[in-house]
Design a protein around this motif. Structure first.
Motif, PDB file in Angstrom:
ATOM      1  N   ASP A  27      -1.556  -3.479  -0.610  1.00 33.02           N
ATOM      2  CA  ASP A  27      -0.544  -4.490  -0.915  1.00 33.02           C
ATOM      3  C   ASP A  27       0.809  -3.987  -0.416  1.00 33.02           C
ATOM      4  OD1 ASP A  27       1.237  -6.261  -2.025  1.00 33.02           O
ATOM      5  OD2 ASP A  27       0.323  -6.213  -4.020  1.00 33.02           O
ATOM      6  N   SER A  28       1.465  -4.729   0.454  1.00 28.19           N
ATOM      7  CA  SER A  28       2.742  -4.263   1.021  1.00 28.19           C
ATOM      8  C   SER A  28       3.820  -4.147  -0.053  1.00 28.19           C
ATOM      9  CB  SER A  28       3.200  -5.200   2.142  1.00 28.19           C
ATOM     10  OG  SER A  28       3.445  -6.482   1.624  1.00 28.19           O
ATOM     11  N   GLU A  29       3.660  -4.829  -1.181  1.00 26.16           N
ATOM     12  CA  GLU A  29       4.637  -4.732  -2.264  1.00 26.16           C
ATOM     13  C   GLU A  29       4.674  -3.338  -2.886  1.00 26.16           C
ATOM     14  OE1 GLU A  29       4.242  -7.923  -5.055  1.00 26.16           O
ATOM     15  OE2 GLU A  29       4.570  -9.437  -3.508  1.00 26.16           O
ATOM     16  N   LEU A  30       3.601  -2.557  -2.643  1.00 26.05           N
ATOM     17  CA  LEU A  30       3.601  -1.167  -3.097  1.00 26.05           C
ATOM     18  C   LEU A  30       4.578  -0.339  -2.273  1.00 26.05           C
ATOM     19  CD1 LEU A  30       0.013   0.297  -3.677  1.00 26.05           C
ATOM     20  CD2 LEU A  30       1.924   0.192  -5.292  1.00 26.05           C
ATOM     21  N   PHE A  31       4.733  -0.672  -1.014  1.00 30.31           N
ATOM     22  CA  PHE A  31       5.520   0.132  -0.079  1.00 30.31           C
ATOM     23  C   PHE A  31       6.962  -0.352   0.060  1.00 30.31           C
ATOM     24  CE2 PHE A  31       1.248   1.240   0.728  1.00 30.31           C
ATOM     25  CZ  PHE A  31       1.279   2.550   1.169  1.00 30.31           C
ATOM     26  N   PHE A  32       7.220  -1.606  -0.311  1.00 20.19           N
ATOM     27  CA  PHE A  32       8.572  -2.167  -0.203  1.00 20.19           C
ATOM     28  C   PHE A  32       8.983  -2.726  -1.556  1.00 20.19           C
ATOM     29  CE2 PHE A  32       6.742  -2.214   4.003  1.00 20.19           C
ATOM     30  CZ  PHE A  32       7.761  -1.661   4.765  1.00 20.19           C
ATOM     31  N   HIS A  33      10.020  -2.141  -2.123  1.00 19.28           N
ATOM     32  CA  HIS A  33      10.420  -2.522  -3.479  1.00 19.28           C
ATOM     33  C   HIS A  33      11.068  -3.905  -3.517  1.00 19.28           C
ATOM     34  CE1 HIS A  33      14.718  -1.849  -2.718  1.00 19.28           C
ATOM     35  NE2 HIS A  33      14.337  -0.801  -2.009  1.00 19.28           N
TER      36      HIS A  33
END
Ligand code: SF4
Length: 101
Positions: A27-33
């Motif tokens: 999930d890209s939301e893990l890497f971009f706050h």
């Protein structure tokens, strides 16, 4: 192969490592706050992303990319935004960070 197409090859190869990233299906939301995320929520999300980076077969290439191209946002190459800021500002010697690859 024309001279033009030969000239493009290194650019494509330079990005090929991304196809092997351990974050590819994450999930890209893990890497971009999210905007304004702070404190424990940010620490927990960063830690989860860093755990994925720690197992990544292309961590070295990713770290090289992020430090060279100064990606400002997100976790890249096993480094948080704050860690990269510390490196760029000279507050941290990047050789002291865990060896990549
Ligand atoms: S080092 Fe981290 S951010 Fe870079 S490709 Fe691997 S998992 Fe993704």
């Amino acid at each position: 192969m024309s001279e033009t197409s030969k000239g493009l090859r290194p650019t494509v190869e330079a990005w090929e490592w991304q196809l092997s990233g351990a974050c590819r299906d994450a999930d890209s939301e893990l890497f971009f706050h999210p905007e304004l995320e702070r404190g424990a929520a940010r620490q927990h999300r960063d830690a989860a992303a860093l755990a994925i980076c720690a197992e990544c077969p292309v961590l070295r290439q990713c770290r090289e990319h992020v430090l060279t191209h100064r990606e400002n946002y997100g976790v890249w190459g096993g480094l948080t935004e704050d860690q990269r800021d510390a490196i760029w500002s000279g507050r941290t010697d990047k050789r002291r960070l865990r060896r990549a690859g």
